[in-house]
Design an enzyme around this catalytic site. Sequence first.
Site, PDB file in Angstrom:
ATOM      1  N   ILE A  37       0.842  -1.197   0.000  1.00 58.75           N
ATOM      2  CA  ILE A  37       0.000   0.000   0.000  1.00 58.75           C
ATOM      3  C   ILE A  37       0.875   1.244   0.000  1.00 58.75           C
ATOM      4  CG2 ILE A  37      -1.652   1.316   1.373  1.00 58.75           C
ATOM      5  CD1 ILE A  37      -3.010  -1.281   2.084  1.00 58.75           C
ATOM      6  N   LYS A  89       9.406  14.887  12.174  1.00 58.76           N
ATOM      7  CA  LYS A  89       8.040  15.224  12.564  1.00 58.76           C
ATOM      8  C   LYS A  89       8.005  15.480  14.067  1.00 58.76           C
ATOM      9  CE  LYS A  89       3.505  13.086  13.250  1.00 58.76           C
ATOM     10  NZ  LYS A  89       2.712  11.847  13.089  1.00 58.76           N
ATOM     11  N   LEU A 107      -1.531  -4.743   8.908  1.00 59.05           N
ATOM     12  CA  LEU A 107      -2.898  -4.623   8.414  1.00 59.05           C
ATOM     13  C   LEU A 107      -3.651  -5.945   8.435  1.00 59.05           C
ATOM     14  CD1 LEU A 107      -2.398  -2.230   5.348  1.00 59.05           C
ATOM     15  CD2 LEU A 107      -3.068  -1.643   7.687  1.00 59.05           C
TER      16      LEU A 107
END
Length: 501
Positions: free
Chosen positions: A45, A78, A335
């Site tokens: 993904i 971040k 996932l």
Amino acid sequence: MQKTLTIVGGGSSGWMTAIYLNRLFNQSEQRLQIRLVESPDIGIIGVGEATVHSIRFFFAAMGLDEQELLRETNASFKTGILFRNWMAPVNGVMHEYFHPFEQQQLGRQLDISSCWFVQKREAQERYDQGVSLSAALMAAGHGPKSPQSRPYQGVVPYGYHLDASLLARFLRRKAVEAGVEHIQDTVTDVTVQDGNILAVHSAQASYHSDWFIDSTGFRGLLMEALGQDNWQSFEDALPCNRAVAIQRELPKDQQPHPYTVATALSHGWAWQIDLTSRQGTGYVYDGNALTPEQAEQELREFLGWDSGFIKCTHLKMKVGCRREFWKGNCIAVGLAGGFIEPLESTGLHLINLGARLLGTHLMQDKPGQVVRDAYNKAMNGFYQDLKRFIVLHYCLTNRTDTGFWRKAAASADYCEGLPEMLALWKQKICEYHDLAGGYATTFVDENYRYILYGMQHYPELNFAGCDELNQPFEELRRMSEKALQMTMPHGDYLRQYCQQL
């Protein structure tokens, strides 16, 4: 006889698990044969491009060089997430607040959060501006590290913005160099007997193993073969079940922001994540309210039609988790085990949790059901805890402009205990003991306060202030000035010390 473990599926999930278990079991001697079977035909993904700060400790524990990691994944730093438009505007001004990673400073008499309310500072500043260093760095565009910062350390805690596909490739190279067997093949079939997987099969070969790791993403190929009734949906509380992701060039003359931006749109929210090479954007939305075409149009309008678009991808998402992550001799990681929408960038964090917990639970040749039960209980606790924290972002909204936001205000009802907590936090500060005894792994009372007070869920305190209660803020002001002197603009640091940009 040496045991074997076969991981089916690559991506961040497969390769993080492989590199961790290989380092744990095989660093001094070969105790566990680990192989990863990865399809050359099924892509990953690869759109989740931000992390929480604790992922630094995983990379450090794996012996990875931080500068090499940054270069190989086009990464930037971040320091937190800037939330925009999650409440109705006031006098035409868009609502926003910042959720940094750092802990809050203590005061002499009261914690700084209580002092902030007692001193009625909400009239002059946002909560995050009043209690954190990171807010000052964010406003100045400074990154979290100084030129003197050691690897994986900074002036304030930080995570990363990185290219997920490049991260998987980087981890694959490191894992193979460390001795993990890499097989390129497409598994299409699974043989199950008495609740265990005997082998997985491709058109060319069969792979037998003592244990199997399912890293096949939302397909959950191995876990589905072990039984269909093993999924619990979170869509009642978190209805965003689709996403459209767009990669685009960084806006002209813009240096990468050292923070993620999460902007609420009509039926969900859009992310903006700056890498050194480009910007990753996307719209996480309720697929029962918008078509993919409508969502893509809304995202493109939000970004601006002339935005240097590179690539667009549409995704269906299964929001929830397994009841049993470990079933028989198969464990689902990533996932394949569950998914919480990426609002707080927890994808890699959950992989890290699953792999590390597996390491401590896989210390015997034949772990019994009691071990599997303990693993499943912990993993379910982790997902339920994160579900509650994500719902917190939605349920405090006062937006009524769409059906999505009107329903969001009631989403706390789908999280056991959250309505009672919200009622309590109208009468007192949210503190550690309110959440103790749960399954918090990265978001604790300090994080809850950033969301609660960023969304203006303020406690009604009746306590007289005094001059001493200004002490934490004076100290924080001095620390902020020092932090700004120690650090530098984010882009300058990446250019000078990471050989990027």
